[in-house]
Design a protein around this motif. Structure first.
Motif, PDB file in Angstrom:
ATOM      1  N   GLN A  27       2.776  -4.718  -2.002  1.00  0.00           N
ATOM      2  CA  GLN A  27       3.742  -4.330  -0.800  1.00  0.00           C
ATOM      3  C   GLN A  27       3.384  -3.024  -0.214  1.00  0.00           C
ATOM      4  O   GLN A  27       3.609  -2.547   0.902  1.00  0.00           O
ATOM      5  N   GLU A  28       3.300  -2.073  -1.377  1.00  0.00           N
ATOM      6  CA  GLU A  28       3.029  -0.715  -1.213  1.00  0.00           C
ATOM      7  C   GLU A  28       1.637  -0.273  -1.271  1.00  0.00           C
ATOM      8  O   GLU A  28       1.472   0.865  -1.432  1.00  0.00           O
ATOM      9  N   PHE A  29       0.896  -1.192  -1.234  1.00  0.00           N
ATOM     10  CA  PHE A  29      -0.541  -0.812  -1.536  1.00  0.00           C
ATOM     11  C   PHE A  29      -1.373   0.379  -0.714  1.00  0.00           C
ATOM     12  O   PHE A  29      -1.766   1.296  -1.348  1.00  0.00           O
ATOM     13  N   LYS A  30      -1.289   0.218   0.516  1.00  0.00           N
ATOM     14  CA  LYS A  30      -1.896   1.139   1.547  1.00  0.00           C
ATOM     15  C   LYS A  30      -0.989   2.541   1.233  1.00  0.00           C
ATOM     16  O   LYS A  30      -1.911   3.652   0.998  1.00  0.00           O
ATOM     17  N   PRO A  31       0.082   2.773   1.307  1.00  0.00           N
ATOM     18  CA  PRO A  31       0.775   4.187   1.254  1.00  0.00           C
ATOM     19  C   PRO A  31       0.665   4.434  -0.060  1.00  0.00           C
ATOM     20  O   PRO A  31       0.672   5.844  -0.397  1.00  0.00           O
ATOM     21  N   LEU A  32       0.708   3.784  -1.057  1.00  0.00           N
ATOM     22  CA  LEU A  32       0.665   4.206  -2.609  1.00  0.00           C
ATOM     23  C   LEU A  32      -0.492   4.359  -2.971  1.00  0.00           C
ATOM     24  O   LEU A  32      -0.752   5.707  -3.668  1.00  0.00           O
ATOM     25  N   ILE A  33      -1.811   3.654  -2.757  1.00  0.00           N
ATOM     26  CA  ILE A  33      -3.169   4.145  -2.728  1.00  0.00           C
ATOM     27  C   ILE A  33      -3.546   5.230  -2.091  1.00  0.00           C
ATOM     28  O   ILE A  33      -4.325   6.203  -2.854  1.00  0.00           O
ATOM     29  N   THR A  34      -3.099   5.505  -1.037  1.00  0.00           N
ATOM     30  CA  THR A  34      -3.250   6.735  -0.286  1.00  0.00           C
ATOM     31  C   THR A  34      -2.669   8.044  -0.971  1.00  0.00           C
ATOM     32  O   THR A  34      -3.397   9.093  -1.033  1.00  0.00           O
ATOM     33  N   CYS A  35      -1.407   8.009  -1.299  1.00  0.00           N
ATOM     34  CA  CYS A  35      -0.967   9.419  -1.937  1.00  0.00           C
ATOM     35  C   CYS A  35      -1.634   9.336  -3.335  1.00  0.00           C
ATOM     36  O   CYS A  35      -1.876  10.543  -3.634  1.00  0.00           O
ATOM     37  N   PHE A  36      -1.765   8.209  -4.029  1.00  0.00           N
ATOM     38  CA  PHE A  36      -2.344   8.503  -5.458  1.00  0.00           C
ATOM     39  C   PHE A  36      -3.756   9.226  -5.219  1.00  0.00           C
ATOM     40  O   PHE A  36      -4.175   9.937  -5.956  1.00  0.00           O
ATOM     41  N   LEU A  37      -4.577   8.731  -4.219  1.00  0.00           N
ATOM     42  CA  LEU A  37      -5.973   9.134  -4.084  1.00  0.00           C
ATOM     43  C   LEU A  37      -5.973  10.482  -3.521  1.00  0.00           C
ATOM     44  O   LEU A  37      -6.860  11.563  -3.914  1.00  0.00           O
ATOM     45  N   VAL A  38      -5.099  10.915  -2.488  1.00  0.00           N
ATOM     46  CA  VAL A  38      -5.031  12.104  -1.730  1.00  0.00           C
ATOM     47  C   VAL A  38      -4.723  13.392  -3.060  1.00  0.00           C
ATOM     48  O   VAL A  38      -5.193  14.334  -2.958  1.00  0.00           O
ATOM     49  N   ILE A  39      -3.760  12.971  -3.694  1.00  0.00           N
ATOM     50  CA  ILE A  39      -3.312  14.175  -4.844  1.00  0.00           C
ATOM     51  C   ILE A  39      -4.074  14.044  -6.008  1.00  0.00           C
ATOM     52  O   ILE A  39      -4.290  15.045  -6.497  1.00  0.00           O
TER      53      ILE A  39
END
Length: 294
Positions: A27-39
């Motif tokens: 459900q949260e794949f796109k926002p979660l992976i984006t935050c994870f990789l950016v930070i």
């Protein structure tokens, strides 16, 4: 149709932990992976690159090995524990703390708002808690290692007890001593189910990341060997790619740890139930425009 929000603070059995883990990630794949990789991206890349360079140096003797020789060149301690090794170790510890903090912060914001948090929201809270989580990890790591060296059982116990501490720091804003005592309180009478949950979650994470990482790493490794003729370079590429994939898949493992933390808190404190009861009166103004009908 909007997806139904996953209730983090609720009781879960063994199977529900894993079904909710994959449902949350899906459900949260796109926002979660984006935050994870950016930070976390800088630390993930740094750790993977340093690991690859260290492996290239560590496996350098393979380039000197010739068919027909009866022995393989030996490496001394000074050649094993190099500056590159300690740099890799330090960056890896930092990287793990960063990844854990990002996941813990993301899940807290999701639980509070019911929506996917933005990168800025995650970063603001990440900056508030990361340094503390990193500092707490040092004595905990030493405690676990001492337990492992002198007797395996205490090391395993402290590893299970202390694994969800980043979620305690982020959600409860506790000190080191408080987080330690809180961990023991939550794990009391829940050690074996916690150990089983973490073990299965780790197996899922390790197998899935290793299979994909080795497949991709082998391609880069073979390409490196064909272009350079150096086995050490091939080993470095395989190690770097494998580490990179494993770090990304770490989300699966730590989301499972987080959901188990929410389960333990709900079991001991009932905070999730209390929150749901408090929201029952929030819709007091609903249907006020509808006239009474007879």
């Amino acid at each position: 149709m909007a997806q139904q929000k996953i209730q983090l603070g609720k009781l879960r059995d063994f199977g529900e932990n894993f079904s909710d883990t994959f449902q949350f990630i899906k459900q949260e794949f796109k926002p979660l992976i984006t935050c994870f990789l950016v930070i976390s991206g800088f630390f993930i890349l740094s750790s993977s690159i340093l690991g690859g360079l260290y492996q290239k140096d560590a496996f350098g003797f393979l380039d000197q090995f010739q068919p027909g020789l009866n022995s393989i060149p030996q490496r001394g301690l000074s050649e094993t524990f190099t500056i590159g090794y300690f740099a890799f170790l330090i960056v890896t510890v930092l990287n793990i703390s960063v990844m854990r903090t990002v996941v813990a912060v993301y899940m807290k914001l999701y639980d509070e708002t019911g929506e996917s948090p933005s990168i800025q929201e995650v970063w603001n809270m990440f900056a508030r808690y990361f340094f503390r989580i990193f500092l707490y990890s040092i004595p905990q790591f030493i405690l676990i290692m001492v337990g492992m060296i002198f007797c395996l059982a205490p090391g395993i116990y402290f590893m299970v007890v202390l694994l969800p501490y980043p979620f305690m720091v982020v959600n409860e804003n506790v000190s080191f001593t408080e987080s330690f005592n809180r961990s023991i309180y939550l794990i009391k009478e829940n050690f074996w189910v916690s150990l089983g949950t973490y073990f299965v979650a780790y197996i899922i994470y390790a197998v899935s990341s290793s299979v994909i990482g080795l497949m991709i790493g082998a391609i880069f490794g073979v390409g490196s060997y064909l272009s350079t003729g150096e086995l050490s370079s091939a080993a470095a590429y395989v190690t770097a790619v494998l580490s990179l994939v494993q770090y990304v898949f770490y989300i699966v493992f730590f989301v499972s740890v987080g959901l188990h933390y929410y389960h333990l808190v709900e079991q001991k404190d009932g905070t999730g139930l209390t929150k749901r009861l408090e929201t029952l009166g929030d819709n007091s103004g609903t249907n006020t425009s509808i006239e009474e009908q007879y």
